[in-house]
Structures are given as structure tokens and as C-alpha cells.
Design an enzyme around this catalytic site. Sequence first.
Site, PDB file in Angstrom:
ATOM      1  N   ASN A  88      39.091   6.676 -67.369  1.00 13.32           N
ATOM      2  CA  ASN A  88      39.237   5.776 -66.002  1.00 13.32           C
ATOM      3  C   ASN A  88      40.889   5.710 -65.611  1.00 13.32           C
ATOM      4  O   ASN A  88      41.112   5.335 -64.569  1.00 13.32           O
ATOM      5  CB  ASN A  88      38.410   4.583 -66.411  1.00 13.32           C
ATOM      6  CG  ASN A  88      38.829   3.673 -65.349  1.00 13.32           C
ATOM      7  OD1 ASN A  88      38.524   3.538 -64.211  1.00 13.32           O
ATOM      8  ND2 ASN A  88      39.966   2.741 -65.520  1.00 13.32           N
ATOM      9  N   SER A 137      37.961  10.831 -57.738  1.00 12.84           N
ATOM     10  CA  SER A 137      38.240   9.860 -56.608  1.00 12.84           C
ATOM     11  C   SER A 137      37.532  10.840 -55.258  1.00 12.84           C
ATOM     12  O   SER A 137      37.686  12.006 -55.463  1.00 12.84           O
ATOM     13  CB  SER A 137      39.620   9.598 -56.299  1.00 12.84           C
ATOM     14  OG  SER A 137      39.748   9.319 -54.956  1.00 12.84           O
ATOM     15  N   TYR A 150      48.474  12.199 -56.335  1.00 19.04           N
ATOM     16  CA  TYR A 150      47.265  11.551 -56.719  1.00 19.04           C
ATOM     17  C   TYR A 150      46.065  12.541 -56.329  1.00 19.04           C
ATOM     18  O   TYR A 150      45.264  12.847 -57.333  1.00 19.04           O
ATOM     19  CB  TYR A 150      47.166  10.138 -56.025  1.00 19.04           C
ATOM     20  CG  TYR A 150      45.845   9.497 -56.193  1.00 19.04           C
ATOM     21  CD1 TYR A 150      45.742   8.612 -57.452  1.00 19.04           C
ATOM     22  CD2 TYR A 150      44.751   9.199 -55.424  1.00 19.04           C
ATOM     23  CE1 TYR A 150      44.440   8.192 -57.768  1.00 19.04           C
ATOM     24  CE2 TYR A 150      43.407   8.598 -55.619  1.00 19.04           C
ATOM     25  CZ  TYR A 150      43.393   7.897 -56.874  1.00 19.04           C
ATOM     26  OH  TYR A 150      42.520   7.196 -57.193  1.00 19.04           O
ATOM     27  N   SER A 153      45.722  15.262 -58.764  1.00 21.58           N
ATOM     28  CA  SER A 153      45.366  14.889 -60.101  1.00 21.58           C
ATOM     29  C   SER A 153      43.769  14.863 -59.981  1.00 21.58           C
ATOM     30  O   SER A 153      43.246  15.077 -61.229  1.00 21.58           O
ATOM     31  CB  SER A 153      46.048  13.643 -60.631  1.00 21.58           C
ATOM     32  OG  SER A 153      45.672  12.660 -59.914  1.00 21.58           O
ATOM     33  N   LYS A 154      43.248  14.273 -59.028  1.00 19.05           N
ATOM     34  CA  LYS A 154      41.556  13.832 -58.982  1.00 19.05           C
ATOM     35  C   LYS A 154      40.961  15.188 -58.867  1.00 19.05           C
ATOM     36  O   LYS A 154      39.758  15.393 -59.258  1.00 19.05           O
ATOM     37  CB  LYS A 154      41.588  12.881 -57.743  1.00 19.05           C
ATOM     38  CG  LYS A 154      42.137  11.464 -58.256  1.00 19.05           C
ATOM     39  CD  LYS A 154      41.692  10.854 -59.549  1.00 19.05           C
ATOM     40  CE  LYS A 154      42.331   9.582 -59.888  1.00 19.05           C
ATOM     41  NZ  LYS A 154      41.622   9.144 -61.109  1.00 19.05           N
TER      42      LYS A 154
HETATM   43  P1  NAP Z   1      43.715  -0.587 -61.649  1.00 18.97           P
HETATM   44  O1  NAP Z   1      43.146  -1.840 -60.976  1.00 18.97           O
HETATM   45  O2  NAP Z   1      45.055  -0.228 -61.084  1.00 18.97           O
HETATM   46  O3  NAP Z   1      43.696  -0.418 -63.122  1.00 18.97           O
HETATM   47  C1  NAP Z   1      44.068   0.668 -63.614  1.00 18.97           C
HETATM   48  C2  NAP Z   1      43.996   0.545 -65.177  1.00 18.97           C
HETATM   49  O4  NAP Z   1      44.514   1.591 -65.967  1.00 18.97           O
HETATM   50  C3  NAP Z   1      44.660  -0.767 -65.945  1.00 18.97           C
HETATM   51  O5  NAP Z   1      44.055  -1.381 -66.864  1.00 18.97           O
HETATM   52  C4  NAP Z   1      45.858  -0.043 -66.227  1.00 18.97           C
HETATM   53  O6  NAP Z   1      46.512  -0.976 -67.376  1.00 18.97           O
HETATM   54  C5  NAP Z   1      45.506   1.218 -66.901  1.00 18.97           C
HETATM   55  N1  NAP Z   1      46.584   2.000 -66.886  1.00 18.97           N
HETATM   56  C6  NAP Z   1      47.438   2.665 -66.186  1.00 18.97           C
HETATM   57  N2  NAP Z   1      48.183   3.521 -66.657  1.00 18.97           N
HETATM   58  C7  NAP Z   1      47.871   3.644 -67.911  1.00 18.97           C
HETATM   59  C8  NAP Z   1      48.439   4.537 -68.708  1.00 18.97           C
HETATM   60  N3  NAP Z   1      49.311   5.413 -69.076  1.00 18.97           N
HETATM   61  N4  NAP Z   1      47.634   4.214 -70.267  1.00 18.97           N
HETATM   62  C9  NAP Z   1      46.550   3.458 -70.155  1.00 18.97           C
HETATM   63  N5  NAP Z   1      46.363   2.599 -69.338  1.00 18.97           N
HETATM   64  C10 NAP Z   1      46.839   2.726 -68.308  1.00 18.97           C
HETATM   65  O7  NAP Z   1      43.102   0.517 -61.106  1.00 18.97           O
HETATM   66  P2  NAP Z   1      41.376   0.877 -60.334  1.00 18.97           P
HETATM   67  O8  NAP Z   1      41.204   0.863 -59.028  1.00 18.97           O
HETATM   68  O9  NAP Z   1      40.574  -0.022 -61.493  1.00 18.97           O
HETATM   69  O10 NAP Z   1      41.277   2.430 -60.907  1.00 18.97           O
HETATM   70  C11 NAP Z   1      40.588   2.958 -62.180  1.00 18.97           C
HETATM   71  C12 NAP Z   1      40.510   4.283 -61.753  1.00 18.97           C
HETATM   72  O11 NAP Z   1      39.643   4.572 -60.668  1.00 18.97           O
HETATM   73  C13 NAP Z   1      41.707   5.324 -61.535  1.00 18.97           C
HETATM   74  O12 NAP Z   1      41.623   6.314 -62.372  1.00 18.97           O
HETATM   75  C14 NAP Z   1      41.481   5.441 -60.196  1.00 18.97           C
HETATM   76  O13 NAP Z   1      42.158   6.404 -59.742  1.00 18.97           O
HETATM   77  C15 NAP Z   1      40.017   5.541 -59.749  1.00 18.97           C
HETATM   78  N6  NAP Z   1      39.842   5.294 -58.439  1.00 18.97           N
HETATM   79  C16 NAP Z   1      39.875   4.030 -57.929  1.00 18.97           C
HETATM   80  C17 NAP Z   1      39.672   3.829 -56.447  1.00 18.97           C
HETATM   81  C18 NAP Z   1      40.054   2.503 -55.994  1.00 18.97           C
HETATM   82  O14 NAP Z   1      39.608   2.386 -54.606  1.00 18.97           O
HETATM   83  N7  NAP Z   1      40.173   1.604 -56.728  1.00 18.97           N
HETATM   84  C19 NAP Z   1      39.026   4.836 -55.773  1.00 18.97           C
HETATM   85  C20 NAP Z   1      38.724   5.975 -56.418  1.00 18.97           C
HETATM   86  C21 NAP Z   1      39.008   6.324 -57.739  1.00 18.97           C
HETATM   87  P3  NAP Z   1      47.892  -1.491 -67.208  1.00 18.97           P
HETATM   88  O15 NAP Z   1      48.109  -2.314 -66.206  1.00 18.97           O
HETATM   89  O16 NAP Z   1      48.422  -1.870 -68.771  1.00 18.97           O
HETATM   90  O17 NAP Z   1      48.892  -0.247 -67.033  1.00 18.97           O
END
Ligand code: NAP
Length: 243
Positions: A88, A137, A150, A153-154
Site C-alpha cells: 500500500n 490506482s 505516479y 508506477s501504478k
Molecule cells: P497517505 O495518506 O499519504 O499515506 C501514505 C502512507 O504510506 C503513510 O503511512 C506513509 O508513512 C507511507 N509511506 C510513504 N512512503 C513510504 C516509504 N517509502 N516506506 C514506507 N512507508 C511509506 O496515502 P493514501 O492516500 O492512504 O494512499 C495509500 C495508497 O493508495 C498509495 O499507494 C496510493 O497511491 C494509493 N491510492 C490512493 C488514492 C487516494 O485518492 N488517496 C487513490 C488511488 C490510490 P510516512 O508518512 O511515514 O511516510
Amino acid sequence: MNLEGKVAIVTGASRGIGRAIAFGLAKEGAKVAFCHLDDPQAEATLSEINGVSEGLSISADVSDEHAVIDFFDAVQTKFGAIDILVNNAGILHEAPLADTLVSDFDRVISVNLRGSFLTTREFSRRTTKGRIINIASDLGVLGRENMVAYTASKGGIISLTRTLALELAPDILVNAIAPGSTETDMTSPQSMSPQALAKDLNTPLARFGQPEEIADMAVFLAGPKSQFITGQCFGVNGGSVMH
Ligand code: NAP
């Protein structure tokens, strides 16, 4: 409880979608280990997991090979064999192509794609029977201007899912979830431009998802009712992509 006795790893689960997935798996009885970089919110997430099951929070960068190996070692030492991996952890970079630095591109690919490769490789070395769930994504399918690293990568994660579903069959099932825009820090006005956020709302359901709505699909894919499913990418996206 569907996941009693199982051990799960969720990367990047201190907040957002990862946190909801980690808690969802824990509510079904799994012991859940998660990593993050250095997020103070990790403590609250760990308490939440410990309230329903048993958790482990570790600071580890998924793009760092040695950190990933140490993370898996620590999880095995505490919980034993690992059954479920949710890839994730992810970061977003928004900028026009001409302004995207090589370092921006490399960092996004390293965390989102190389990170998933490293954790999946480690999982496959240690697990003979299990589940892998990759968080892609909808933009990995649709593409999106100003997000070259981005979206690449996805798209790569969806491709990785198909290849590993073939290679790791029949004992490890590999699927992806391609969320649509979901209410987390990643979609806050500090992280995304107003133009991108407006585009994200332009879907049939015209709203952002909640992290728990993504987590429900992950819990299903980790559980006993999805045993005939592998190599698929599930859109949980309010209709942004239709197959
Ligand atoms: P988020 O709220 O920004 O949370 C990201 C999480 O990843 C945090 O726990 C962060 O911890 C951790 N992280 C980032 N870089 C890291 C690394 N190098 N090693 C280990 N942990 C790391 O993001 P989110 O929206 O929940 O997204 C989660 C996933 O869903 C991602 O892959 C994102 O691309 C995908 N996604 C999100 C959306 C959306 O609309 N939110 C839509 C489609 C897909 P730290 O703060 O400690 O770095």
C-alpha cells in the site's frame, strides 16, 4: 472472524488507506504488522490494532532493500509465518513533465513500484501459501496529465500483479485494487492541485471514497471467499473506470 490465526503485513499503514486496511484485517482476527517512514500517527494506528488483535509498527522505507529484509525478519520473529501482504505504501508527485526532475521521477518509482517488488520478493521467499494485494490506482489505467511518475508506477503495479499471479500460482494469489480518489492526506489541498481534485470528482458517484471502502475489498481479497480469484485488478472508484 475470517482471518483468525493469520499474519498480515501492510506497508505504509500509519494513516490513510493503509491504516483502514490494517484495522480491517485486524478486526477479522489477523495479527498485523505495518511500516511507515517516520509518522507520529503510527502510534495511534498501533493502539487501534491492539484494541482488536495484535499489531507491530516498524519504521522502514519500502524502497530500501535492506530495510525491507529487516522488516520481514522482525515480523517473523514476533508473529511467525506471514500469510498476507498488502503493498500500500505510496507517494504522489504532481508537476508538468518539463518540470519533473529525474530525482522526483526516481523517488516515486522507487517507493511505489520498486517497493512493491522488494516486499513481494521477500514475501515469496518466506511464504508458500498466501495472498498478495497490491494497491494501484484508477490513474494507472486512465492516465493523468502532470502525474507522469505516479501513473507509470501504478500501471507498473497492475502489470506486476498479472505477472506474479502467473508466476506464484497456485499457492499465492495476487490481486490489485485500483482505488479512485479517496479522502486521505494524499488528496488534501496541500498534496494536489485544485484542478486535479476537481477532475477526481468528475465520476458517476461524484464523491471521494472513504479509506474503509477500499479496505473492505482488501479484507475480501485476503479472506476465504476469494479463493478462485487471482491476477485481477478491482476498481473501487465510484465509476471512474468501467470495464
Ligand atoms: P497517505 O495518506 O499519504 O499515506 C501514505 C502512507 O504510506 C503513510 O503511512 C506513509 O508513512 C507511507 N509511506 C510513504 N512512503 C513510504 C516509504 N517509502 N516506506 C514506507 N512507508 C511509506 O496515502 P493514501 O492516500 O492512504 O494512499 C495509500 C495508497 O493508495 C498509495 O499507494 C496510493 O497511491 C494509493 N491510492 C490512493 C488514492 C487516494 O485518492 N488517496 C487513490 C488511488 C490510490 P510516512 O508518512 O511515514 O511516510
